[in-house]
Design a protein around this motif. Structure first.
Motif, mmCIF file in Angstrom:
data_model
loop_
_atom_site.group_PDB
_atom_site.id
_atom_site.type_symbol
_atom_site.label_atom_id
_atom_site.label_comp_id
_atom_site.label_asym_id
_atom_site.label_seq_id
_atom_site.Cartn_x
_atom_site.Cartn_y
_atom_site.Cartn_z
ATOM 1 N N GLU A 177 -4.722 16.240 -10.926
ATOM 2 C CA GLU A 177 -6.030 15.285 -10.572
ATOM 3 C C GLU A 177 -5.806 13.955 -11.148
ATOM 4 O O GLU A 177 -5.703 12.885 -10.582
ATOM 5 C CB GLU A 177 -7.463 15.714 -10.721
ATOM 6 C CG GLU A 177 -7.808 17.084 -9.907
ATOM 7 C CD GLU A 177 -9.340 17.405 -10.403
ATOM 8 O OE1 GLU A 177 -9.999 16.792 -11.132
ATOM 9 O OE2 GLU A 177 -9.664 18.579 -9.813
ATOM 10 N N ALA A 178 -5.569 13.812 -12.572
ATOM 11 C CA ALA A 178 -5.377 12.652 -13.303
ATOM 12 C C ALA A 178 -4.081 11.935 -12.747
ATOM 13 O O ALA A 178 -4.087 10.829 -13.184
ATOM 14 C CB ALA A 178 -5.527 12.812 -14.543
ATOM 15 N N SER A 179 -3.070 12.604 -12.441
ATOM 16 C CA SER A 179 -1.688 11.898 -12.163
ATOM 17 C C SER A 179 -1.611 11.533 -10.671
ATOM 18 O O SER A 179 -0.622 10.992 -10.480
ATOM 19 C CB SER A 179 -0.661 12.857 -12.699
ATOM 20 O OG SER A 179 -0.794 14.208 -12.017
ATOM 21 N N ALA A 180 -2.767 11.973 -9.982
ATOM 22 C CA ALA A 180 -2.358 11.832 -8.602
ATOM 23 C C ALA A 180 -2.938 10.424 -8.118
ATOM 24 O O ALA A 180 -3.523 9.807 -8.747
ATOM 25 C CB ALA A 180 -3.214 12.656 -7.608
ATOM 26 N N PRO B 215 -3.992 15.776 -24.814
ATOM 27 C CA PRO B 215 -3.749 16.788 -23.817
ATOM 28 C C PRO B 215 -2.917 16.302 -22.498
ATOM 29 O O PRO B 215 -2.950 15.155 -22.340
ATOM 30 C CB PRO B 215 -5.319 16.947 -23.211
ATOM 31 C CG PRO B 215 -6.097 16.017 -23.916
ATOM 32 C CD PRO B 215 -5.325 15.123 -24.810
ATOM 33 N N ALA B 216 -2.022 16.930 -21.975
ATOM 34 C CA ALA B 216 -1.186 16.865 -20.793
ATOM 35 C C ALA B 216 -2.170 16.378 -19.706
ATOM 36 O O ALA B 216 -3.209 17.028 -19.599
ATOM 37 C CB ALA B 216 -0.584 17.982 -20.544
ATOM 38 N N PRO B 217 -1.810 15.449 -19.027
ATOM 39 C CA PRO B 217 -2.537 15.022 -17.833
ATOM 40 C C PRO B 217 -2.740 16.513 -16.921
ATOM 41 O O PRO B 217 -1.812 16.861 -16.672
ATOM 42 C CB PRO B 217 -1.781 13.747 -17.234
ATOM 43 C CG PRO B 217 -0.486 13.848 -17.770
ATOM 44 C CD PRO B 217 -0.315 14.875 -19.041
ATOM 45 N N THR B 218 -3.977 16.102 -16.275
ATOM 46 C CA THR B 218 -4.212 17.160 -15.210
ATOM 47 C C THR B 218 -3.619 16.640 -13.889
ATOM 48 O O THR B 218 -3.258 15.564 -13.782
ATOM 49 C CB THR B 218 -5.679 17.529 -14.940
ATOM 50 O OG1 THR B 218 -6.267 16.123 -14.583
ATOM 51 C CG2 THR B 218 -6.266 17.859 -16.278
ATOM 52 N N PRO C 296 -11.747 16.977 -34.054
ATOM 53 C CA PRO C 296 -11.138 17.337 -32.856
ATOM 54 C C PRO C 296 -10.014 16.136 -32.521
ATOM 55 O O PRO C 296 -10.259 15.115 -33.231
ATOM 56 C CB PRO C 296 -12.141 17.092 -31.823
ATOM 57 C CG PRO C 296 -13.257 16.312 -32.306
ATOM 58 C CD PRO C 296 -13.094 16.570 -33.830
ATOM 59 N N PRO C 297 -9.029 16.342 -31.546
ATOM 60 C CA PRO C 297 -8.038 15.293 -31.585
ATOM 61 C C PRO C 297 -8.821 14.024 -31.005
ATOM 62 O O PRO C 297 -9.947 14.052 -30.063
ATOM 63 C CB PRO C 297 -7.269 15.876 -29.970
ATOM 64 C CG PRO C 297 -7.371 17.194 -30.282
ATOM 65 C CD PRO C 297 -8.921 17.597 -30.846
ATOM 66 N N ILE C 298 -8.387 12.726 -31.390
ATOM 67 C CA ILE C 298 -8.943 11.650 -31.143
ATOM 68 C C ILE C 298 -9.020 11.163 -29.699
ATOM 69 O O ILE C 298 -9.679 10.230 -29.294
ATOM 70 C CB ILE C 298 -8.646 10.488 -32.054
ATOM 71 C CG1 ILE C 298 -7.160 10.012 -31.983
ATOM 72 C CG2 ILE C 298 -8.974 10.651 -33.428
ATOM 73 C CD1 ILE C 298 -6.575 9.398 -32.682
ATOM 74 N N ALA C 299 -7.938 11.841 -28.953
ATOM 75 C CA ALA C 299 -8.002 11.653 -27.502
ATOM 76 C C ALA C 299 -9.224 12.356 -26.722
ATOM 77 O O ALA C 299 -9.367 11.935 -25.589
ATOM 78 C CB ALA C 299 -6.734 12.451 -26.981
#
Length: 121
Positions: free
Chosen positions: A118-121, A113-116, A16-19
């Motif tokens: 919620e995460a960018s707020a 993954p692109a930030p959600t 899976p992606p290491i992120a």
């Protein structure tokens, strides 16, 4: 023509992606040679040239560098041994092409993954 590639597509495909999840030690052992091979500026340029066309002759790669033919051949061997390119001899020339599965695996591994919202707020 070359040794068996270091990359085991069945092993790497499960990564899976290491992120999103830590990389297991055995997975890192398989993938590290690919990154090591790409860590050299000459090999990185060679890869970009090879990847930009369906296939390319070594006779078209060598003149692009201020390096000897044997040095270019060494760099191409490193890329082959890492499982990043394939080659076949046609007469006196060797033709190279990218192993697309290896690049897809590297790309999937590095996908972030692109930030959600919620995460960018």
């Amino acid at each position: 023509m070359s040794k068996q590639p270091v990359v085991d597509p069945d092993l790497v495909a499960c990564c899976p992606p290491i992120a999103t999840r830590r990389l297991e030690a055995n997975q890192a052992e398989v993938i590290a040679p690919m990154f090591r091979a790409l860590g050299d500026p000459v090999r990185l340029r060679l890869m970009s040239m090879i990847a930009s066309v369906p296939e390319i002759c070594v006779c078209d790669l060598t003149p692009e560098f201020a390096l000897s033919g044997p040095t270019i051949s060494h760099h191409l061997k490193v890329l082959r041994d890492a499982g990043l390119v394939e080659s076949d001899r046609r007469g006196t020339w060797v033709w190279y092409r990218v192993r697309a599965d290896a690049f897809r695996q590297l790309g999937a591994l590095l996908r972030v993954p692109a930030p959600t919202a919620e995460a960018s707020a």
